[in-house]
Design a protein around this motif. Sequence first.
Motif, PDB file in Angstrom:
ATOM      1  N   SER A  41       0.846  -1.189   0.022  1.00 39.45           N
ATOM      2  CA  SER A  41       0.054   0.010  -0.049  1.00 39.45           C
ATOM      3  C   SER A  41       0.941   1.295   0.088  1.00 39.45           C
ATOM      4  O   SER A  41       2.038   1.160   0.278  1.00 39.45           O
ATOM      5  N   LEU A  42       0.240   2.426  -0.303  1.00 35.28           N
ATOM      6  CA  LEU A  42       1.100   3.669  -0.269  1.00 35.28           C
ATOM      7  C   LEU A  42       0.410   4.602   0.918  1.00 35.28           C
ATOM      8  O   LEU A  42      -0.889   4.585   1.262  1.00 35.28           O
ATOM      9  N   ARG A  43       1.210   5.154   1.657  1.00 35.56           N
ATOM     10  CA  ARG A  43       0.830   6.066   2.821  1.00 35.56           C
ATOM     11  C   ARG A  43       1.418   7.651   2.631  1.00 35.56           C
ATOM     12  O   ARG A  43       2.462   7.408   2.175  1.00 35.56           O
ATOM     13  N   ARG A  44       0.978   8.402   3.402  1.00 35.70           N
ATOM     14  CA  ARG A  44       1.588   9.603   3.522  1.00 35.70           C
ATOM     15  C   ARG A  44       2.581   9.716   4.642  1.00 35.70           C
ATOM     16  O   ARG A  44       2.598   8.361   5.343  1.00 35.70           O
ATOM     17  N   TRP A  45       3.313  10.473   4.960  1.00 36.73           N
ATOM     18  CA  TRP A  45       4.625  10.463   5.589  1.00 36.73           C
ATOM     19  C   TRP A  45       4.101  10.467   7.444  1.00 36.73           C
ATOM     20  O   TRP A  45       4.652   9.877   7.957  1.00 36.73           O
ATOM     21  N   TYR A  46       2.936  10.734   7.486  1.00 37.92           N
ATOM     22  CA  TYR A  46       2.351  10.635   9.014  1.00 37.92           C
ATOM     23  C   TYR A  46       1.427   9.678   9.130  1.00 37.92           C
ATOM     24  O   TYR A  46       0.872   9.232  10.348  1.00 37.92           O
ATOM     25  N   GLY A  47       1.285   8.517   8.118  1.00 35.84           N
ATOM     26  CA  GLY A  47       0.509   7.415   8.326  1.00 35.84           C
ATOM     27  C   GLY A  47      -0.835   7.676   7.587  1.00 35.84           C
ATOM     28  O   GLY A  47      -1.033   7.775   6.289  1.00 35.84           O
ATOM     29  N   GLY A  48      -1.847   7.463   8.527  1.00 38.78           N
ATOM     30  CA  GLY A  48      -3.292   7.910   8.031  1.00 38.78           C
ATOM     31  C   GLY A  48      -3.610   6.717   7.223  1.00 38.78           C
ATOM     32  O   GLY A  48      -3.230   5.748   7.210  1.00 38.78           O
ATOM     33  N   ARG A  49      -4.858   6.852   6.332  1.00 36.35           N
ATOM     34  CA  ARG A  49      -5.335   5.801   5.554  1.00 36.35           C
ATOM     35  C   ARG A  49      -4.569   5.669   4.326  1.00 36.35           C
ATOM     36  O   ARG A  49      -3.561   6.253   4.067  1.00 36.35           O
ATOM     37  N   TRP A  50      -4.624   4.052   4.041  1.00 36.28           N
ATOM     38  CA  TRP A  50      -3.652   3.839   3.121  1.00 36.28           C
ATOM     39  C   TRP A  50      -4.537   4.026   1.699  1.00 36.28           C
ATOM     40  O   TRP A  50      -5.579   4.070   1.462  1.00 36.28           O
ATOM     41  N   PHE A  51      -3.312   4.058   0.550  1.00 32.09           N
ATOM     42  CA  PHE A  51      -4.121   4.301  -0.629  1.00 32.09           C
ATOM     43  C   PHE A  51      -3.529   3.279  -1.694  1.00 32.09           C
ATOM     44  O   PHE A  51      -2.435   2.489  -1.443  1.00 32.09           O
ATOM     45  N   SER A  52      -4.327   2.822  -2.520  1.00 25.15           N
ATOM     46  CA  SER A  52      -3.892   1.980  -3.532  1.00 25.15           C
ATOM     47  C   SER A  52      -3.116   2.618  -4.803  1.00 25.15           C
ATOM     48  O   SER A  52      -3.116   3.665  -4.766  1.00 25.15           O
ATOM     49  N   ALA A  53      -2.325   1.790  -5.559  1.00 29.49           N
ATOM     50  CA  ALA A  53      -1.421   2.415  -6.591  1.00 29.49           C
ATOM     51  C   ALA A  53      -2.371   3.116  -7.285  1.00 29.49           C
ATOM     52  O   ALA A  53      -1.995   4.116  -8.005  1.00 29.49           O
ATOM     53  N   SER A  54      -3.751   2.707  -7.867  1.00 27.75           N
ATOM     54  CA  SER A  54      -4.460   3.244  -8.642  1.00 27.75           C
ATOM     55  C   SER A  54      -4.913   4.640  -8.231  1.00 27.75           C
ATOM     56  O   SER A  54      -5.298   5.411  -9.019  1.00 27.75           O
ATOM     57  N   GLU A  55      -5.179   4.841  -6.983  1.00 28.38           N
ATOM     58  CA  GLU A  55      -5.456   6.126  -6.624  1.00 28.38           C
ATOM     59  C   GLU A  55      -4.655   7.183  -6.636  1.00 28.38           C
ATOM     60  O   GLU A  55      -4.923   8.281  -6.293  1.00 28.38           O
ATOM     61  N   VAL A  56      -3.446   6.803  -6.624  1.00 28.09           N
ATOM     62  CA  VAL A  56      -2.384   7.785  -6.617  1.00 28.09           C
ATOM     63  C   VAL A  56      -1.725   7.947  -8.031  1.00 28.09           C
ATOM     64  O   VAL A  56      -0.476   8.549  -8.463  1.00 28.09           O
ATOM     65  N   GLY A  57      -2.428   7.254  -9.132  1.00 25.02           N
ATOM     66  CA  GLY A  57      -1.914   7.277 -10.477  1.00 25.02           C
ATOM     67  C   GLY A  57      -0.823   6.336 -11.041  1.00 25.02           C
ATOM     68  O   GLY A  57      -0.155   6.763 -12.154  1.00 25.02           O
ATOM     69  N   MET A  58      -0.734   5.357 -10.130  1.00 33.04           N
ATOM     70  CA  MET A  58       0.314   4.546 -10.728  1.00 33.04           C
ATOM     71  C   MET A  58      -0.639   3.061 -11.177  1.00 33.04           C
ATOM     72  O   MET A  58      -1.610   2.835 -10.706  1.00 33.04           O
ATOM     73  N   PRO A  59      -0.083   2.404 -12.110  1.00 31.71           N
ATOM     74  CA  PRO A  59      -0.557   1.233 -12.586  1.00 31.71           C
ATOM     75  C   PRO A  59      -0.619   0.247 -11.527  1.00 31.71           C
ATOM     76  O   PRO A  59       0.099  -0.009 -10.790  1.00 31.71           O
ATOM     77  N   ASP A  60      -1.421  -0.678 -11.438  1.00 32.37           N
ATOM     78  CA  ASP A  60      -1.699  -1.557 -10.416  1.00 32.37           C
ATOM     79  C   ASP A  60      -0.670  -2.805 -10.662  1.00 32.37           C
ATOM     80  O   ASP A  60       0.108  -3.285 -10.895  1.00 32.37           O
TER      81      ASP A  60
END
Length: 60
Positions: A41-60
């Motif tokens: 998963s992908l997260r911001r530097w402070y943690g918070g909720r996780w993001f999928s690759a497709s949510e941040v503009g990367m291919p799955d």
Amino acid sequence: MEWIKVLALVAMVYGIWAAYRSLGSPILHQGSRYFRQPDGSLRRWYGGRWFSASEVGMPD
């Protein structure tokens, strides 16, 4: 006893800096930085909720 407080502060700052450096290279998307986690998963530097690759503009 003031030197103990200073030593504790220095140790905390070093711990925070070391944790930030261990995040690796960020992935930039629309001005935000996301860091890849061990589970993929992908997260911001402070943690918070996780993001999928497709949510941040990367291919799955």
